[in-house]
Design an enzyme around this catalytic site. Sequence first.
Site, PDB file in Angstrom:
ATOM      1  N   MET A 160       0.832  -1.217   0.000  1.00  0.00           N
ATOM      2  CA  MET A 160       0.000   0.000   0.000  1.00  0.00           C
ATOM      3  C   MET A 160       0.861   1.259   0.000  1.00  0.00           C
ATOM      4  SD  MET A 160      -3.038   0.985   2.665  1.00  0.00           S
ATOM      5  CE  MET A 160      -2.017   1.002   4.137  1.00  0.00           C
ATOM      6  N   ASP A 173      13.525  -9.864  -2.741  1.00  0.00           N
ATOM      7  CA  ASP A 173      13.159 -10.346  -1.409  1.00  0.00           C
ATOM      8  C   ASP A 173      14.201  -9.777  -0.439  1.00  0.00           C
ATOM      9  OD1 ASP A 173      12.895 -11.779   0.964  1.00  0.00           O
ATOM     10  OD2 ASP A 173      12.332 -13.632  -0.060  1.00  0.00           O
ATOM     11  N   ALA A 203       7.828  -4.964   4.287  1.00  0.00           N
ATOM     12  CA  ALA A 203       7.645  -5.314   5.700  1.00  0.00           C
ATOM     13  C   ALA A 203       6.686  -6.476   5.853  1.00  0.00           C
ATOM     14  CB  ALA A 203       7.093  -4.112   6.473  1.00  0.00           C
ATOM     15  N   THR A 253       3.623  -7.142   7.774  1.00  0.00           N
ATOM     16  CA  THR A 253       2.679  -6.214   8.416  1.00  0.00           C
ATOM     17  C   THR A 253       1.506  -6.923   9.096  1.00  0.00           C
ATOM     18  OG1 THR A 253       1.622  -5.881   6.275  1.00  0.00           O
ATOM     19  CG2 THR A 253       3.254  -4.253   6.946  1.00  0.00           C
ATOM     20  N   THR A 307       7.413   2.359  12.800  1.00  0.00           N
ATOM     21  CA  THR A 307       6.042   2.376  13.337  1.00  0.00           C
ATOM     22  C   THR A 307       5.947   2.923  14.767  1.00  0.00           C
ATOM     23  OG1 THR A 307       4.257   0.871  14.035  1.00  0.00           O
ATOM     24  CG2 THR A 307       6.442  -0.032  14.040  1.00  0.00           C
ATOM     25  N   ASP A 308       4.755   3.401  15.111  1.00  0.00           N
ATOM     26  CA  ASP A 308       4.460   3.806  16.497  1.00  0.00           C
ATOM     27  C   ASP A 308       4.504   2.614  17.456  1.00  0.00           C
ATOM     28  OD1 ASP A 308       2.225   2.752  15.171  1.00  0.00           O
ATOM     29  OD2 ASP A 308       0.774   3.902  16.354  1.00  0.00           O
ATOM     30  N   TYR A 360       5.520  -7.836  16.555  1.00  0.00           N
ATOM     31  CA  TYR A 360       5.660  -6.926  15.410  1.00  0.00           C
ATOM     32  C   TYR A 360       6.488  -5.702  15.804  1.00  0.00           C
ATOM     33  CZ  TYR A 360       4.215  -3.276  12.076  1.00  0.00           C
ATOM     34  OH  TYR A 360       4.210  -2.240  11.178  1.00  0.00           O
ATOM     35  N   LYS A 382      10.099  -4.534  14.287  1.00  0.00           N
ATOM     36  CA  LYS A 382      10.322  -3.231  13.647  1.00  0.00           C
ATOM     37  C   LYS A 382      11.437  -2.462  14.363  1.00  0.00           C
ATOM     38  CE  LYS A 382       8.317  -1.552  10.696  1.00  0.00           C
ATOM     39  NZ  LYS A 382       8.584  -1.583   9.223  1.00  0.00           N
ATOM     40  N   TRP A 426      -1.071   3.973  11.753  1.00  0.00           N
ATOM     41  CA  TRP A 426      -2.475   3.875  11.355  1.00  0.00           C
ATOM     42  C   TRP A 426      -2.687   4.263   9.882  1.00  0.00           C
ATOM     43  CZ3 TRP A 426      -6.675   5.292  15.477  1.00  0.00           C
ATOM     44  CH2 TRP A 426      -6.330   4.774  16.712  1.00  0.00           C
TER      45      TRP A 426
HETATM   46  N1  LIG Z   1      -0.279  -0.203   7.716  1.00  0.00           N
HETATM   47  C1  LIG Z   1      -0.094   0.499   8.816  1.00  0.00           C
HETATM   48  O1  LIG Z   1      -1.036   0.873   9.509  1.00  0.00           O
HETATM   49  C2  LIG Z   1       1.313   0.887   9.238  1.00  0.00           C
HETATM   50  C3  LIG Z   1       1.474   1.631  10.414  1.00  0.00           C
HETATM   51  C4  LIG Z   1       2.769   1.997  10.799  1.00  0.00           C
HETATM   52  C5  LIG Z   1       3.850   1.638  10.025  1.00  0.00           C
HETATM   53  N2  LIG Z   1       3.662   0.884   8.915  1.00  0.00           N
HETATM   54  C6  LIG Z   1       4.834   0.515   8.136  1.00  0.00           C
HETATM   55  O2  LIG Z   1       4.682   1.060   6.840  1.00  0.00           O
HETATM   56  C7  LIG Z   1       5.374   0.258   5.905  1.00  0.00           C
HETATM   57  C8  LIG Z   1       4.475  -0.080   4.727  1.00  0.00           C
HETATM   58  O3  LIG Z   1       3.362  -0.800   5.201  1.00  0.00           O
HETATM   59  P1  LIG Z   1       2.071  -1.051   4.300  1.00  0.00           P
HETATM   60  O4  LIG Z   1       0.902  -0.660   5.118  1.00  0.00           O
HETATM   61  O5  LIG Z   1       2.259  -0.491   2.932  1.00  0.00           O
HETATM   62  O6  LIG Z   1       2.091  -2.650   4.267  1.00  0.00           O
HETATM   63  P2  LIG Z   1       1.816  -3.657   3.055  1.00  0.00           P
HETATM   64  O7  LIG Z   1       0.740  -3.149   2.173  1.00  0.00           O
HETATM   65  O8  LIG Z   1       1.638  -4.988   3.728  1.00  0.00           O
HETATM   66  O9  LIG Z   1       3.174  -3.623   2.252  1.00  0.00           O
HETATM   67  C9  LIG Z   1       4.311  -4.327   2.647  1.00  0.00           C
HETATM   68  C10 LIG Z   1       4.924  -4.917   1.405  1.00  0.00           C
HETATM   69  O10 LIG Z   1       6.132  -5.591   1.777  1.00  0.00           O
HETATM   70  C11 LIG Z   1       6.187  -6.771   1.018  1.00  0.00           C
HETATM   71  N3  LIG Z   1       7.070  -7.764   1.609  1.00  0.00           N
HETATM   72  C12 LIG Z   1       6.815  -8.643   2.604  1.00  0.00           C
HETATM   73  N4  LIG Z   1       7.875  -9.435   2.818  1.00  0.00           N
HETATM   74  C13 LIG Z   1       8.835  -9.038   1.928  1.00  0.00           C
HETATM   75  C14 LIG Z   1      10.140  -9.465   1.632  1.00  0.00           C
HETATM   76  N5  LIG Z   1      10.694 -10.485   2.314  1.00  0.00           N
HETATM   77  N6  LIG Z   1      10.837  -8.835   0.657  1.00  0.00           N
HETATM   78  C15 LIG Z   1      10.276  -7.828  -0.039  1.00  0.00           C
HETATM   79  N7  LIG Z   1       9.031  -7.381   0.173  1.00  0.00           N
HETATM   80  C16 LIG Z   1       8.319  -7.981   1.161  1.00  0.00           C
HETATM   81  C17 LIG Z   1       4.767  -7.263   0.955  1.00  0.00           C
HETATM   82  O11 LIG Z   1       4.626  -8.184  -0.102  1.00  0.00           O
HETATM   83  P3  LIG Z   1       3.513  -9.333  -0.034  1.00  0.00           P
HETATM   84  O12 LIG Z   1       2.203  -8.621  -0.050  1.00  0.00           O
HETATM   85  O13 LIG Z   1       3.792 -10.138  -1.233  1.00  0.00           O
HETATM   86  O14 LIG Z   1       3.749 -10.057   1.251  1.00  0.00           O
HETATM   87  C18 LIG Z   1       4.011  -5.959   0.724  1.00  0.00           C
HETATM   88  O15 LIG Z   1       3.907  -5.680  -0.644  1.00  0.00           O
HETATM   89  C19 LIG Z   1       5.892  -0.947   6.697  1.00  0.00           C
HETATM   90  O16 LIG Z   1       7.224  -0.721   7.076  1.00  0.00           O
HETATM   91  C20 LIG Z   1       5.020  -0.970   7.920  1.00  0.00           C
HETATM   92  O17 LIG Z   1       5.671  -1.588   9.015  1.00  0.00           O
HETATM   93  C21 LIG Z   1       2.431   0.512   8.496  1.00  0.00           C
END
Ligand SMILES: NC(=O)c1ccc[n+]([C@@H]2O[C@H](COP(=O)([O-])OP(=O)(O)OC[C@H]3O[C@@H](n4cnc5c(N)ncnc54)[C@H](OP(=O)(O)O)[C@@H]3O)[C@@H](O)[C@H]2O)c1
Length: 286
Positions: A11, A36, A60, A62, A101-102, A125, A129, A150
């Site tokens: 996302m 990867d 990540a 997630t 992340t928070d 998690y 992180k 969030w």
């Molecule tokens: N979502 C939230 O509310 C939130 C809040 C705070 C911080 N964050 C941080 O924001 C960042 C982006 O999160 P997001 O919400 O965009 O999550 P997301 O949609 O789950 O995106 C994470 C991406 O990482 C990929 N991934 C997983 N394992 C991998 C690997 N070994 N090598 C390469 N790519 C890999 C996933 O691929 P697959 O789909 O194929 O597994 C997915 O495309 C992350 O660092 C997360 O910790 C998110």
Amino acid sequence: MRLVVTGAGGMLGGAVCAAARAAGHEVLALDRVALDVTDAAACRERLVAARPDAVVNCAAWTDVDGAETEEAQATAVNGAGAGNVAAGAAVARARIVHVSTDYVFPGDGRDPYVESDAVGPRTAYGRSKLAGEVAVAAAGADHAIARTAWLFGAGGANFVDTMLRLGAERDELRVVDDQIGCPTWTGHLAPALVALAAGGARGVFHAAGGGRATWFELAREALSLAGSHCRVESTTTAEFPRPAARPAFSVLASERGADAVCLPDWREGLRGHLADIRSPTPGGTP
Ligand SMILES: NC(=O)c1ccc[n+]([C@@H]2O[C@H](COP(=O)([O-])OP(=O)(O)OC[C@H]3O[C@@H](n4cnc5c(N)ncnc54)[C@H](OP(=O)(O)O)[C@@H]3O)[C@@H](O)[C@H]2O)c1
């Protein structure tokens, strides 16, 4: 700038690619299939070959609840994997912006967390992180670590879209009203991450939507803006136990001066997201 985005299939990764292209940067978007991040040699080879000016690591694990039973796998991606990307960036002499992340904070405070506040994750998690933050900082690359919270936006599963979907199916929703955080639109965060990548500021940054809300307030505002007639009732965390305990309070603020990342209010983000859903732009936000 020549920018590599890892986790580009996610996302936030998709939004960062779109924001960077919109700003006129050259983007190499690497999803999990293309790179990867748990493969240290591949990270090094791919980044050296790409010769980027900067890398934004959005890859990540997630699945916050799933990490409780699969902490080693989550840490391989969020901890060691982040370190691999940063080590590759160091060899390639590229700057890295890493997204955190928070959840690295204990979440039991009453005052907003600033960058230097003591960390103390309460979930697998969060620990994974935090391991990533440590690994990125130790890798020797010019780096910025952006903690956000969030997230909602196009191109990924998120709370706001779930509420909109459930609101269209049901007459009433019950949503927890005793967890407080900073809802953040990827359409606001992504350009800020691109600016961080293009700039020279180093260290830890808090980068979350302005204001604060509970999940109940976020759901109510989203459904109201969408014109839904679904009623939203407040409930408590105790009534909705999850495998990973969510922080009660994880509002992020910044103690950085002129180079602080300041994002618009989350309600503005919601309006942007809803407009995005109604008429998506090719390539995603913004
Ligand atoms: N979502 C939230 O509310 C939130 C809040 C705070 C911080 N964050 C941080 O924001 C960042 C982006 O999160 P997001 O919400 O965009 O999550 P997301 O949609 O789950 O995106 C994470 C991406 O990482 C990929 N991934 C997983 N394992 C991998 C690997 N070994 N090598 C390469 N790519 C890999 C996933 O691929 P697959 O789909 O194929 O597994 C997915 O495309 C992350 O660092 C997360 O910790 C998110």
